[in-house]
Design a protein around this motif. Structure first.
Motif, PDB file in Angstrom:
ATOM      1  N   GLU A 119       1.482  -1.525  -0.026  1.00 38.52           N
ATOM      2  CA  GLU A 119      -0.313  -0.114  -0.041  1.00 38.52           C
ATOM      3  C   GLU A 119       1.264   1.526  -0.266  1.00 38.52           C
ATOM      4  OE1 GLU A 119      -2.524  -0.914   3.399  1.00 38.52           O
ATOM      5  OE2 GLU A 119      -3.372  -2.224   2.613  1.00 38.52           O
ATOM      6  N   ASN A 120       1.897   0.929   0.172  1.00 38.41           N
ATOM      7  CA  ASN A 120       3.362   2.519   0.368  1.00 38.41           C
ATOM      8  C   ASN A 120       3.833   2.431  -1.328  1.00 38.41           C
ATOM      9  OD1 ASN A 120       3.724   0.676   3.622  1.00 38.41           O
ATOM     10  ND2 ASN A 120       2.748   3.052   3.337  1.00 38.41           N
ATOM     11  N   ALA A 121       3.185   1.654  -1.592  1.00 34.64           N
ATOM     12  CA  ALA A 121       5.022   1.870  -2.796  1.00 34.64           C
ATOM     13  C   ALA A 121       4.551   3.324  -3.968  1.00 34.64           C
ATOM     14  CB  ALA A 121       3.002   0.541  -4.423  1.00 34.64           C
ATOM     15  N   SER A 122       3.918   3.894  -3.280  1.00 42.96           N
ATOM     16  CA  SER A 122       3.426   5.673  -4.004  1.00 42.96           C
ATOM     17  C   SER A 122       4.514   6.440  -3.934  1.00 42.96           C
ATOM     18  CB  SER A 122       2.541   5.502  -4.292  1.00 42.96           C
ATOM     19  OG  SER A 122       1.765   5.342  -5.636  1.00 42.96           O
ATOM     20  N   GLU A 123       4.203   6.035  -2.051  1.00 42.77           N
ATOM     21  CA  GLU A 123       5.070   7.022  -1.635  1.00 42.77           C
ATOM     22  C   GLU A 123       7.092   6.574  -1.274  1.00 42.77           C
ATOM     23  OE1 GLU A 123       2.221   7.598   2.455  1.00 42.77           O
ATOM     24  OE2 GLU A 123       2.898   5.412   1.744  1.00 42.77           O
ATOM     25  N   LEU A 124       6.766   4.991  -1.421  1.00 36.47           N
ATOM     26  CA  LEU A 124       8.100   4.331  -1.331  1.00 36.47           C
ATOM     27  C   LEU A 124       9.152   4.949  -2.850  1.00 36.47           C
ATOM     28  CD1 LEU A 124      10.301   2.791  -0.979  1.00 36.47           C
ATOM     29  CD2 LEU A 124       9.317   1.333  -1.819  1.00 36.47           C
ATOM     30  N   GLU A 151       6.296  -1.071 -11.036  1.00 35.19           N
ATOM     31  CA  GLU A 151       6.127  -1.960 -10.948  1.00 35.19           C
ATOM     32  C   GLU A 151       7.391  -2.941 -10.306  1.00 35.19           C
ATOM     33  OE1 GLU A 151       3.372  -3.840 -11.283  1.00 35.19           O
ATOM     34  OE2 GLU A 151       1.984  -2.347 -11.024  1.00 35.19           O
ATOM     35  N   ALA A 152       8.078  -2.222 -10.993  1.00 36.01           N
ATOM     36  CA  ALA A 152      10.044  -3.095 -10.103  1.00 36.01           C
ATOM     37  C   ALA A 152       9.720  -3.007  -8.245  1.00 36.01           C
ATOM     38  CB  ALA A 152      10.929  -2.351 -10.412  1.00 36.01           C
ATOM     39  N   LEU A 153       9.075  -2.000  -7.549  1.00 33.37           N
ATOM     40  CA  LEU A 153       9.115  -1.122  -6.311  1.00 33.37           C
ATOM     41  C   LEU A 153       8.161  -1.956  -5.791  1.00 33.37           C
ATOM     42  CD1 LEU A 153       9.813   2.380  -6.109  1.00 33.37           C
ATOM     43  CD2 LEU A 153      10.964   0.483  -5.443  1.00 33.37           C
ATOM     44  N   LYS A 154       7.238  -2.962  -6.186  1.00 35.16           N
ATOM     45  CA  LYS A 154       5.734  -3.518  -5.946  1.00 35.16           C
ATOM     46  C   LYS A 154       6.539  -4.966  -6.218  1.00 35.16           C
ATOM     47  CE  LYS A 154       1.865  -1.132  -7.156  1.00 35.16           C
ATOM     48  NZ  LYS A 154       0.863  -0.875  -8.428  1.00 35.16           N
ATOM     49  N   GLN A 155       7.471  -4.983  -6.754  1.00 34.60           N
ATOM     50  CA  GLN A 155       7.867  -6.326  -6.516  1.00 34.60           C
ATOM     51  C   GLN A 155       8.449  -6.710  -5.904  1.00 34.60           C
ATOM     52  OE1 GLN A 155       9.665  -7.930 -11.056  1.00 34.60           O
ATOM     53  NE2 GLN A 155       7.115  -7.641 -12.049  1.00 34.60           N
ATOM     54  N   GLU A 156       9.061  -5.662  -5.907  1.00 31.81           N
ATOM     55  CA  GLU A 156      10.265  -5.723  -4.099  1.00 31.81           C
ATOM     56  C   GLU A 156       9.008  -5.994  -2.702  1.00 31.81           C
ATOM     57  OE1 GLU A 156      13.746  -3.229  -4.146  1.00 31.81           O
ATOM     58  OE2 GLU A 156      13.702  -2.880  -6.645  1.00 31.81           O
ATOM     59  N   LEU A 157       8.353  -5.291  -3.032  1.00 30.76           N
ATOM     60  CA  LEU A 157       7.681  -5.031  -1.698  1.00 30.76           C
ATOM     61  C   LEU A 157       7.419  -6.741  -1.383  1.00 30.76           C
ATOM     62  CD1 LEU A 157       5.817  -1.503  -1.683  1.00 30.76           C
ATOM     63  CD2 LEU A 157       7.611  -3.033  -0.246  1.00 30.76           C
ATOM     64  N   HIS A 185      12.993  -6.399   3.173  1.00 27.47           N
ATOM     65  CA  HIS A 185      11.760  -5.786   4.148  1.00 27.47           C
ATOM     66  C   HIS A 185      12.601  -3.978   3.709  1.00 27.47           C
ATOM     67  CE1 HIS A 185      10.081  -8.890   5.874  1.00 27.47           C
ATOM     68  NE2 HIS A 185      11.659  -9.236   5.588  1.00 27.47           N
ATOM     69  N   PHE A 186      11.171  -2.845   3.204  1.00 28.45           N
ATOM     70  CA  PHE A 186      11.570  -1.414   3.552  1.00 28.45           C
ATOM     71  C   PHE A 186      10.854  -0.945   4.548  1.00 28.45           C
ATOM     72  CE2 PHE A 186      11.118  -2.857  -1.216  1.00 28.45           C
ATOM     73  CZ  PHE A 186      12.267  -2.030  -1.690  1.00 28.45           C
ATOM     74  N   PHE A 187      11.301  -0.327   5.075  1.00 29.48           N
ATOM     75  CA  PHE A 187      11.655   0.495   5.810  1.00 29.48           C
ATOM     76  C   PHE A 187      10.985   2.350   5.952  1.00 29.48           C
ATOM     77  CE2 PHE A 187      12.777  -3.282   7.405  1.00 29.48           C
ATOM     78  CZ  PHE A 187      11.681  -3.236   8.499  1.00 29.48           C
ATOM     79  N   PHE A 188      10.237   3.106   6.227  1.00 30.14           N
ATOM     80  CA  PHE A 188       9.963   4.571   6.193  1.00 30.14           C
ATOM     81  C   PHE A 188      11.068   5.038   7.653  1.00 30.14           C
ATOM     82  CE2 PHE A 188       6.695   4.695   3.251  1.00 30.14           C
ATOM     83  CZ  PHE A 188       7.209   4.899   2.268  1.00 30.14           C
ATOM     84  N   VAL A 189      11.440   6.320   7.723  1.00 34.13           N
ATOM     85  CA  VAL A 189      12.332   6.711   9.004  1.00 34.13           C
ATOM     86  C   VAL A 189      10.735   8.086   8.414  1.00 34.13           C
ATOM     87  CG1 VAL A 189      14.385   7.707   7.941  1.00 34.13           C
ATOM     88  CG2 VAL A 189      13.530   7.269  10.454  1.00 34.13           C
ATOM     89  N   TYR A 190      10.631   8.239   9.988  1.00 34.76           N
ATOM     90  CA  TYR A 190       9.591   9.597  10.129  1.00 34.76           C
ATOM     91  C   TYR A 190      10.272  10.678  10.538  1.00 34.76           C
ATOM     92  CZ  TYR A 190       6.164   7.263   7.964  1.00 34.76           C
ATOM     93  OH  TYR A 190       4.884   5.647   6.971  1.00 34.76           O
TER      94      TYR A 190
END
Length: 170
Positions: free
Chosen positions: A10-15, A47-53, A59-64
Motif C-alpha cells: 500500500e506504500n508503493a507510491s510513497e516509496l 511495478e519494480a518497487l511492487k515486486q520488491e515489496l 523488507h522496506f522501512f520508512f523513517v519519519y
C-alpha cells in the motif's frame, strides 16, 4: 520526533517518491541527466518497487521525522541479496535520508534497524555496497565497524561505476 515503520504494498507510491527524491539528491551532481533518468526509470518504476515489496526476503522501512517521511531503508536476505553472500548475511541495499533531514541521526537509526533485523534473523554478517566516491558514506560505515571486503560494478544507465562492498561481522 523520529519513528520507523515497515512499508507494504500500500506504500508503493510513497516509496517511489522518496526513492526518486533521495537518489536524485544524492547523485545528480555526479551523473549526466540521461544516465540518472535511465537508472531512476529502471530501479524505481512502480511495478519494480511492487515486486520488491512483495518479496518475503526483502523488507522496506520508512523513517519519519515529525510525521513526514524523511528517508527509508531496504534490507535483503537469502536469495534477494544482490550478491551471493549466503544465508548467514543480510544486505543493506538502500539507505537514504532526504538532505533536509540529515544530521538528525536518522541514517544511524535506519542502520541500527538493519542491525536489529540481522540479529533477530541470526545473521553472522551485514554488508552493503557504497559508491567509491561517496566519502561521507564510507566514513559513516567505517565508524559503524564496516570494512571493505570487495567491490562490484554498478550501472547508472550505461555508465559503469564502482561500489565498494563493505561488511561488518556480527
Amino acid at each position: 520526533m523520529m519513528t520507523i515503520k515497515k512499508c507494504n504494498l500500500e506504500n508503493a507510491s510513497e516509496l517511489q517518491r522518496i526513492s526518486v527524491e533521495t537518489f536524485t539528491e544524492t547523485f545528480k551532481e555526479h551523473n549526466s541527466p540521461e544516465h540518472l533518468n535511465a537508472y531512476l526509470e529502471k530501479a524505481y518504476n512502480l511495478e519494480a518497487l511492487k515486486q520488491e515489496l512483495a518479496n518475503p526476503s526483502s523488507h522496506f522501512f520508512f523513517v519519519y521525522w515529525e510525521q513526514e517521511i524523511a528517508g527509508y531503508l531496504k534490507v535483503n536476505m537469502d536469495k534477494a541479496q544482490t550478491e551471493a553472500m549466503g544465508s548467514g548475511s543480510l544486505e543493506v541495499e538502500r539507505i537514504y535520508v532526504k538532505q533536509h533531514y540529515q544530521k538528525h541521526g536518522l541514517g544511524k537509526a535506519l542502520l541500527n534497524k538493519a542491525f536489529e533485523i540481522a540479529l533477530d534473523e541470526k545473521k553472522q554478517a551485514i554488508w552493503l555496497g557504497v559508491w567509491e566516491d561517496n566519502t561521507n558514506a564510507i566514513a559513516f560505515y567505517q565508524k559503524k565497524g564496516f570494512v571493505q571486503t570487495g567491490s562490484h560494478s554498478f550501472f547508472m544507465g550505461d555508465d559503469e561505476q564502482v561500489d565498494l562492498i563493505m561488511t561488518k561481522t556480527l
